[in-house]
Design a protein around this motif. Structure first.
Motif, PDB file in Angstrom:
ATOM      1  N   ALA A 154      -2.178  -1.829   4.161  1.00  0.00           N
ATOM      2  CA  ALA A 154      -2.751  -3.019   4.778  1.00  0.00           C
ATOM      3  C   ALA A 154      -1.662  -3.920   5.358  1.00  0.00           C
ATOM      4  O   ALA A 154      -1.792  -4.443   6.475  1.00  0.00           O
ATOM      5  CB  ALA A 154      -3.590  -3.791   3.754  1.00  0.00           C
ATOM      6  N   ILE A 155      -0.578  -4.095   4.620  1.00  0.00           N
ATOM      7  CA  ILE A 155       0.533  -4.918   5.112  1.00  0.00           C
ATOM      8  C   ILE A 155       1.132  -4.290   6.364  1.00  0.00           C
ATOM      9  O   ILE A 155       1.398  -4.973   7.363  1.00  0.00           O
ATOM     10  CB  ILE A 155       1.605  -5.082   4.018  1.00  0.00           C
ATOM     11  N   CYS A 158      -1.278  -4.477   9.442  1.00  0.00           N
ATOM     12  CA  CYS A 158      -1.392  -5.866   9.900  1.00  0.00           C
ATOM     13  C   CYS A 158      -0.151  -6.262  10.701  1.00  0.00           C
ATOM     14  O   CYS A 158      -0.268  -6.947  11.731  1.00  0.00           O
ATOM     15  CB  CYS A 158      -1.585  -6.813   8.711  1.00  0.00           C
ATOM     16  N   VAL A 165      -1.150 -11.210   7.546  1.00  0.00           N
ATOM     17  CA  VAL A 165      -1.192 -10.346   6.365  1.00  0.00           C
ATOM     18  C   VAL A 165      -2.100 -10.936   5.286  1.00  0.00           C
ATOM     19  O   VAL A 165      -2.748 -10.195   4.542  1.00  0.00           O
ATOM     20  CB  VAL A 165       0.235 -10.121   5.821  1.00  0.00           C
ATOM     21  N   ARG A 168      -5.703  -9.627   4.816  1.00  0.00           N
ATOM     22  CA  ARG A 168      -5.911  -8.189   4.651  1.00  0.00           C
ATOM     23  C   ARG A 168      -7.124  -7.848   3.781  1.00  0.00           C
ATOM     24  O   ARG A 168      -7.767  -6.813   4.003  1.00  0.00           O
ATOM     25  CB  ARG A 168      -4.660  -7.520   4.105  1.00  0.00           C
ATOM     26  N   ASP A 169      -7.458  -8.679   2.813  1.00  0.00           N
ATOM     27  CA  ASP A 169      -8.625  -8.377   1.980  1.00  0.00           C
ATOM     28  C   ASP A 169      -9.908  -8.465   2.792  1.00  0.00           C
ATOM     29  O   ASP A 169     -10.794  -7.601   2.672  1.00  0.00           O
ATOM     30  CB  ASP A 169      -8.688  -9.329   0.787  1.00  0.00           C
ATOM     31  N   SER A 172     -10.031  -5.467   5.130  1.00  0.00           N
ATOM     32  CA  SER A 172     -10.401  -4.255   4.400  1.00  0.00           C
ATOM     33  C   SER A 172     -11.897  -4.223   4.117  1.00  0.00           C
ATOM     34  O   SER A 172     -12.538  -3.169   4.201  1.00  0.00           O
ATOM     35  CB  SER A 172      -9.612  -4.157   3.087  1.00  0.00           C
ATOM     36  N   LEU A 250      -5.906   1.806   7.624  1.00  0.00           N
ATOM     37  CA  LEU A 250      -6.179   1.272   6.293  1.00  0.00           C
ATOM     38  C   LEU A 250      -6.601   2.347   5.294  1.00  0.00           C
ATOM     39  O   LEU A 250      -5.808   2.800   4.474  1.00  0.00           O
ATOM     40  CB  LEU A 250      -7.262   0.194   6.370  1.00  0.00           C
TER      41      LEU A 250
END
Length: 410
Positions: A154-155, A158, A165, A168-169, A172, A250
Motif C-alpha cells: 500500500a505504501i 501510493c 499514504v 491507504r486504509d 484498500s 494492492l
C-alpha cells in the motif's frame, strides 16, 4: 456441485454446470478439481461467480494461447456490443486490445520500468525495516498480514501514484469492494467513491505541474499532464486508469507476501534451504508465484472468432475462463510440477500473465516480495507460525485470494 443436462449435441446447458473451483474453499491450496479438469482431454464448462458459463482453460500451452492470441480478448463488453450491432463507443480501457490498450498502457509504463523500480530499492527496504521494527516492538505473537503484508504494498503503490499514504486504509477498503466477484459485484458505490477521491486530487496535481511533470513525477501527475496538455485521455479514462493501477498494486502483492510466507512455513525443508542460502530468494519468489494461488479468478475472455484449443472447438462469442493457477502446475511445462522447490529453474510461470497484457507492476511486485522475505528471514532467524495452518481464515468471493491473518512468533 451441480451438473449440466446435456443437449443433443453434447454441450451442457446453461442452467446446471459445475461451479468454478475456488482456492478459497481449500485454505489457499490449488483446488484439486482444477488438476482433475486439466487432465481431461476436452475443455470443461464451468459456472462463473456471476452466473455466466464459460469454457475452462487450464493447460499451460492453452492458457498462453488465450492470453496472446488476437482471437481472444478481455474486452467482453465491447465484443458483445458489436455482436448486437451497437457501437461500443465510450472511453478506452486497458481491457481493450491493439492501439487503445497500447496508448493507455504507455501513459503509465514509465513509472514501472525496471530501472525506475530498482531505484526504489532503498525506500522499499526502509519501509520494510520500519514495519518490522514496529512488529518487534509489539512483540510476539504478531499478525504478519497487518504488520507487513498489507501496509508494504500500500505504501509503495501510493508513492508511485502520488496518493497520500495516510489514506491507504480507505483506499484498500474501496479496492476490496470493487474486486468482489459474484452476483451484484463489483460494488458500483465503491467505484464512485474511489473515483471521486481521485478526482479531488486532480486540481492539486495540476497546480504543482508548472511547466510540466518532472522525469520522476508520480503517475497521477503524469496522467493529469497528459489530459491537460496533449488531450491524450479523457477524465473518465484518467480516473479508470488510476483505479486499475491502484487495485493491481494492492491486493495481489499483499496476498503474495502473506500466503507466500505461509507456504514456506508449510514446507520447512524449503524454508531451511532459503535460510541457509539467502541468494536463493530471487528464485524462491518465482517459485512462490508459480505454486501459491494469489489470483483466484482470472478475468474472463471472449473468442472473437472460432478457435480450436486442443481437441475442443471454441465458438465465436464464447466466453473462456483461464486458470493461471492450474496452468502453473501443468506437468507438461514444469517437471515434478506438484513439488514446491525454491531452487527450481527454469520457471516459465504465468503469474503475471503473458503477451500484451503482461502485468505492468511485475518488477515492483518482485522487489517487494524479495525485500519482504529476505528481510524477515535475516532479521528474525527464528520466525515461525504461531497458529495451526488449518485454523487460518481465507477470504473468498474476490478476484484475489486473501489470508485474513498470519500469527507469527520469533
Amino acid at each position: 456441485m451441480t451438473y449440466a443436462r446435456t443437449t443433443q449435441i453434447g454441450i451442457p446447458t446453461m442452467d446446471c454446470v459445475p461451479d468454478f473451483p475456488s482456492s478459497a474453499d481449500t485454505a489457499g491450496e490449488l483446488h484439486t478439481r482444477l488438476g482433475e479438469l486439466r487432465r481431461q482431454e476436452s475443455l470443461p464448462r464451468v459456472r462463473l461467480p456471476d452466473g455466466r458459463q464459460a469454457w475452462l482453460v487450464t493447460r499451460h500451452e492453452d492458457v498462453r494461447t488465450v492470453l496472446n492470441d488476437r482471437r481472444f480478448t478481455r474486452d467482453v463488453m465491447g465484443v458483445r456490443a458489436r455482436q448486437s450491432g451497437a457501437d461500443p463507443g465510450g472511453a478506452r480501457s486497458v481491457n481493450m486490445d491493439g492501439r487503445p490498450h497500447s496508448e493507455l498502457r504507455s501513459l503509465v509504463a514509465k513509472a514501472f520500468t525496471v530501472r525506475r523500480i530498482e531505484a526504489m530499492t532503498p525506500r522499499v527496504q526502509a519501509w520494510t525495516d520500519d514495519l518490522i521494527d514496529a512488529m518487534e516492538r509489539e512483540g510476539p505473537p504478531a499478525d504478519l498480514v497487518a504488520h507487513l503484508a498489507v501496509p508494504l504494498p500500500a505504501i509503495a503503490i501510493c508513492e508511485l501514484l502520488g496518493f497520500p499514504v495516510e489514506d491507504r486504509d480507505a483506499l484498500s477498503g474501496w479496492c476490496e469492494r470493487i474486486t468482489a466477484v459474484g452476483d451484484g459485484a463489483p460494488d458500483p458505490t465503491a467505484w464512485l467513491e474511489l473515483t471521486k477521491y481521485i478526482e479531488h486530487l486532480v486540481p492539486v496535481k495540476r497546480a504543482a505541474l508548472g511547466d510540466g511533470p518532472a522525469p520522476d513525477a508520480d503517475i497521477l501527475t503524469s496522467l493529469v499532464h497528459a489530459h491537460d496538455s496533449a488531450n491524450a485521455l479523457t477524465m473518465e479514462e484518467l480516473l479508470s486508469l488510476a483505479v486499475v493501477v491502484l487495485a493491481g498494486g494492492l491486493e495481489t502483492t499483499q496476498t503474495a507476501i502473506s500466503a507466500g510466507m505461509l507456504r514456506l512455513f508449510r514446507n520447512p525443508d524449503q524454508l531451511d534451504k532459503l535460510r541457509a542460502d539467502p541468494d536463493l530468494v530471487t528464485g524462491a519468489v518465482e517459485e512462490l508465484l508459480r505454486y501459491q494461488p494469489v489470483i483466484d479468478v482470472n478475468r474472463p475472455q471472449i473468442a472473437t472468432e472460432a478457435v480450436r484449443l486442443g481437441d475442443q472447438q471454441i465458438g465465436e462469442g464464447d466466453l473462456v475462463q483461464i486458470s493461471i493457477n492450474a496452468a502453473n502446475r501443468d506437468a507438461a511445462a514444469f517437471p515434478d510440477s506438484e513439488r514446491f522447490d525454491v531452487a527450481r529453474g527454469p520457471n516459465p510461470h504465468l503469474a503475471f500473465g503473458y503477451g500484451a497484457h503482461h502485468c505492468l507492476g511485475a518488477a515492483l511486485a518482485r522487489l517487494e516480495l524479495r525485500t519482504a522475505f529476505s528481510t524477515l528471514l535475516r532479521r528474525l532467524p527464528n520466525l515461525r507460525i504461531a497458529a495451526p495452518p488449518e485454523s487460518l481464515s481465507w477470504r473468498g468471493g474476490h478476484v484475489t485470494l486473501r489470508l485474513e491473518e498470519l500469527p507469527v512468533a520469533w
